[in-house]
Scaffold this active site. Structure first.
Site, PDB file in Angstrom:
ATOM      1  N   PRO A 323       0.856  -1.197   0.000  1.00  0.00           N
ATOM      2  CG  PRO A 323      -0.621  -1.547   1.750  1.00  0.00           C
ATOM      3  CD  PRO A 323       0.705  -1.995   1.220  1.00  0.00           C
ATOM      4  CG  LEU A 324       3.399   1.985  -2.327  1.00  0.00           C
ATOM      5  CD1 LEU A 324       3.910   1.718  -3.732  1.00  0.00           C
ATOM      6  CD2 LEU A 324       4.557   2.258  -1.376  1.00  0.00           C
ATOM      7  CB  CYS A 430       1.471   4.884   9.019  1.00  0.00           C
ATOM      8  SG  CYS A 430       1.713   6.576   8.442  1.00  0.00           S
ATOM      9  CG  HIS A 512       8.570  -1.992   6.612  1.00  0.00           C
ATOM     10  ND1 HIS A 512       8.198  -0.718   6.227  1.00  0.00           N
ATOM     11  CD2 HIS A 512       9.861  -2.133   6.209  1.00  0.00           C
ATOM     12  CE1 HIS A 512       9.223  -0.115   5.643  1.00  0.00           C
ATOM     13  NE2 HIS A 512      10.238  -0.957   5.634  1.00  0.00           N
ATOM     14  CG  ASN A 569       7.255  -4.003   3.064  1.00  0.00           C
ATOM     15  OD1 ASN A 569       6.885  -3.039   3.729  1.00  0.00           O
ATOM     16  ND2 ASN A 569       7.640  -3.860   1.820  1.00  0.00           N
ATOM     17  N   GLY A 570      10.466  -4.862   2.670  1.00  0.00           N
ATOM     18  CA  GLY A 570      11.616  -4.001   2.914  1.00  0.00           C
ATOM     19  C   GLY A 570      12.762  -4.218   1.958  1.00  0.00           C
ATOM     20  CG  ASP A 571      15.655  -2.205   2.161  1.00  0.00           C
ATOM     21  OD1 ASP A 571      15.036  -1.143   1.971  1.00  0.00           O
ATOM     22  OD2 ASP A 571      16.367  -2.410   3.158  1.00  0.00           O
ATOM     23  N   GLY A 593       7.650  -2.342  -2.134  1.00  0.00           N
ATOM     24  CA  GLY A 593       7.207  -0.959  -2.035  1.00  0.00           C
ATOM     25  C   GLY A 593       8.008  -0.037  -2.921  1.00  0.00           C
TER      26      GLY A 593
END
Length: 726
Positions: A323-324, A430, A512, A569-571, A593
């Site tokens: 989600p962005l 967030c 994340h 999630n991440g990188d 993301g």
């Protein structure tokens, strides 16, 4: 695009950084996209030969022939520091940092706050009664002579509307795809679907054209999609009813009333707040226990228990777009679907705003029909019992809230008004200060009991839609709490054990690998993600090894037949990263993301199992496709063109960070690396890598024509707004 030989991305995971041995054009000729696997040699830093520089942490290893000695570009470290807030904004750009609240902290003076995008409007608008009707037979205008819009179509076209665009071959992309343009005479390419016809009295009348053959081909592919190919469209009547509180939420009301009674009873039972300081007698305790039992009996089961909801699936072949906010708009999601993305999410919507019926928030739920199709999964996928791929979707919603009733009521409204959702995801990651201070987003990580209440309530009212959650490692660097939180999400907390109500019933957890404090200053901690993946695997397979039989979950309360999916999630920036995380971290799937914003074809790389060195021409064609999707979403009139330009510029503020892999000395590329000044293999490639926002505007003008005189664009960072130097 020529076919690519498919390679199983799960078969090999490189263990060393690789020297990029790809052939690179040293002149200005266009370098073709490499569809074959780039030949690479495993080396260590000690084995570097031929004078090749060692890889420096944080700096993109660009080959010497593409380095530029003097440039107005920012230095890597500076650019990296200034890009951090842009990455944060991709998670919640609607909630900008408030000035003056950073006591004792240095202001991020490189940011442009309160950005103004100006306006893109006709000098004088065309009356809606004339916009779609033949010139001599318009509809009646209810305002008559008092109408402030132009009523003469020819006067409007000649004096008030800017000239037609000459891009896209002069053909309106909406009309070309669908056989009709919903913007009529206001379209900036109206010349392609407008003509004159002779009337019986000898006059020439302007009319709009439709193409029946194109209309037939453009019919929606899913039965519940609108004529324009959209799903989850909430009518104005429904939004007004929600805003005026005429839409009831009976399931939420019943659940929240029970939750309030249960919470008070638990507070007395667990903390003894009804007892005097001298101690408690057995009679009082027995009375409290009776109250707890009474609340159990008063509880009305929801229409769908978690085990009765639609089953879902995540696997290695289902890379997922995170989600962005701002960047995760509908045109961008369509683009990612085209490249092979299997699951998408809405931009983060605030639960309270949905409850209040805010149009802008409900608009975030719109999805393209391509997102309403089932995902493509392997024929050998280990799906849970009862999973029906034909009833699955690609698109889910993400919401945020700081109170249980916000999330619960918003979930009930979503399940009623937008039923074509794969999942409803609760944002607990967030990092933006304003969201955190309000108690939403990552603030929920420090309040696990409240979080569990929110998720349990969402599950109670969401009908067939599964509930998922996205979290971070914690709020602070030195005290990660995701493992404890995950155990609570899978098994339920202490309170749920006392009431014997089972786990909260989440169908999937996404982690994340950063803390809220960390933001994007360091690499994501995939070793911690792997630890959490192992924990979830144990909880899924051997619950009796980690808990006693008293806390063993009730089978009726388990989603997906007892399996909770886990995403990392991440990188993730390439198929190399994706394969490594699947094979070595043990996650079910990876959520991508920033890597997808910078290079959307990362999903194509994952599917092909190889690096794809996209040429500048191919990347420009990708931007053209985004422009077409933007006009289809926001409109081909002046306002729609301006909106498309604005969001395209926001996207280009990320895509310029991409350094073509043919220019790199070593692979894999790292998303945190920032390049020294470099030039591309031709002028177009250099232009696409420019950090100057004026160059970004130049790129938009290739497809959207010159910007409106009142249009404005301020980049997120002042470092991007410099004058070119000779």
């Amino acid at each position: 695009m020529e076919p690519t030989t498919q390679t199983d991305p799960m078969t090999v995971t490189p263990k060393h950084e690789l020297e990029n041995g790809a052939a690179v054009a040293a002149n200005d000729e266009e370098h073709p996209s490499k569809k074959q696997r780039l030949e690479s040699i495993s080396i260590t830093e000690q084995e570097v030969s031929d004078g090749a520089p060692k890889r420096i942490k944080g700096v993109a290893p660009i080959k010497a022939e593409f380095l530029v000695q003097k440039s107005a570009r920012s230095q890597p470290v500076e650019e990296s520091a200034l890009s951090l807030s842009a990455d944060d904004a991709a998670e919640a750009a609607h909630y900008q940092e408030r000035e003056g609240d950073q006591k004792g902290k240095k202001k991020a003076s490189g940011q442009n706050k309160g950005r103004d995008f100006g306006r893109s409007e006709d000098a004088k608008g065309l009356c809606p009664s004339r916009a779609f009707s033949p010139e001599f037979s318009p509809k009646e205008c209810k305002f008559g002579e008092k109408c402030r819009f132009e009523h003469d179509v020819r006067t409007y076209l000649k004096e008030h509307k800017r000239e037609d665009l000459t891009t896209f071959g002069g053909i309106c992309p909406i009309w070309d795809a669908k056989g009709r343009c919903p913007y009529g005479f206001k379209c900036r390419l109206v010349g392609s679907h407008m003509t004159e016809r002779d009337t019986s009295d000898g006059r020439k009348e302007l009319i709009l054209l439709e193409d029946e053959e194109r209309k037939k081909k453009a019919r929606p592919v899913v039965p519940y999609a609108s004529e324009d190919g959209l799903v989850n469209i909430v009518s104005n009547e429904d939004k007004i009813a929600v805003a005026r509180r005429k839409t009831t939420t009976p399931r939420s009301d019943v659940y929240l009333a029970w939750l309030d009674k249960m919470s008070k009873a638990l507070e007395k039972n667990l903390h003894g707040r009804h007892l005097e300081e001298g101690g408690a007698d057995e009679g009082a305790r027995a009375q409290t226990n009776d109250q707890v039992e009474e609340n159990r009996a008063a509880y009305v089961e929801p229409p769908f228990l978690p085990s009765e909801k639609r089953r879902i699936y995540f696997g290695p072949e289902t890379p997922t777009l995170a989600p962005l906010t701002t960047q995760g708009n509908l045109p961008f999601r369509r683009l990612c679907i085209d490249y092979g993305c299997q699951f998408t999410y809405s931009e983060m919507a605030m639960g309270m705003s949905l409850i209040q019926g805010q149009k802008s928030e409900w608009a975030l739920m719109k999805a393209h029909e391509s997102e309403a199709l089932p995902p493509t999964i392997s024929s050998t996928a280990d799906v849970v019992q009862g999973y029906d791929n034909s009833k699955d979707f690609k698109f889910g919603a993400q919401i945020a809230g700081n109170k249980p009733w916000h999330a619960i009521k918003a979930t009930e409204l979503l399940s009623r008004l937008t039923p074509n959702l794969r999942v409803i995801d609760l944002n607990c990651g967030c990092p933006i200060d304003q969201v955190f201070r309000e108690g939403a987003g990552s603030a929920l990580l420090d309040h696990p009991s409240k979080l569990e209440k929110m998720l349990r309530g969402m599950n109670a009212v969401s009908e067939m839609i599964p509930i998922t959650v996205k979290i971070r490692t914690g709020t602070r660097d030195n005290s990660p709490n995701a493992t404890k939180l995950i155990e609570r999400l899978v098994l339920g907390g202490h309170e749920s054990g006392i009431l014997n109500i089972g786990p909260p019933g989440v169908a999937a957890v996404t982690l994340h690998g950063r803390s809220r404090q960390q933001r994007y200053t360091k690499m994501a901690d995939w070793s911690y993600i792997a630890e959490c993946a192992a924990l979830i695997k144990r909880l899924n397979e051997k619950k009796d090894d980690v808990t006693d039989t008293v806390r063993e979950p009730d089978e009726r309360m388990l989603p997906n037949g007892g399996k909770v999916f886990f995403l990392g999630n991440g990188d993730c920036y390439s198929h190399y990263d994706y394969d490594d995380h699947i094979n070595n971290a043990g996650v079910d799937a990876v959520m991508v993301g920033r890597g997808a914003i910078i290079k959307p074809w990362v999903f194509e790389e994952i599917q092909a199992g190889q690096y794809l060195d996209k040429s500048a021409t191919e990347r420009l064609a990708m931007i053209e496709k985004y422009a077409k999707y933007g006009l289809d979403t926001w409109g081909s009139d002046e306002h729609g063109v301006g909106t498309t330009r604005r969001f395209m510029l926001e996207w280009l503020s990320f895509t310029y960070r991409y350094v073509p892999i043919g220019l790199l000395e070593y692979l894999p590329p790292h998303i945190q690396d920032r390049p020294p000044a470099w030039r591309g293999r031709n002028e177009l490639e250099t232009l696409l890598g420019s950090p100057n926002y004026k160059d970004w505007i130049k790129i938009t003008e290739m497809f959207l024509g010159p910007a409106h005189k009142d249009f404005k664009f301020e980049p997120k960072h002042k470092s991007n707004a410099y004058e070119p130097q000779g």
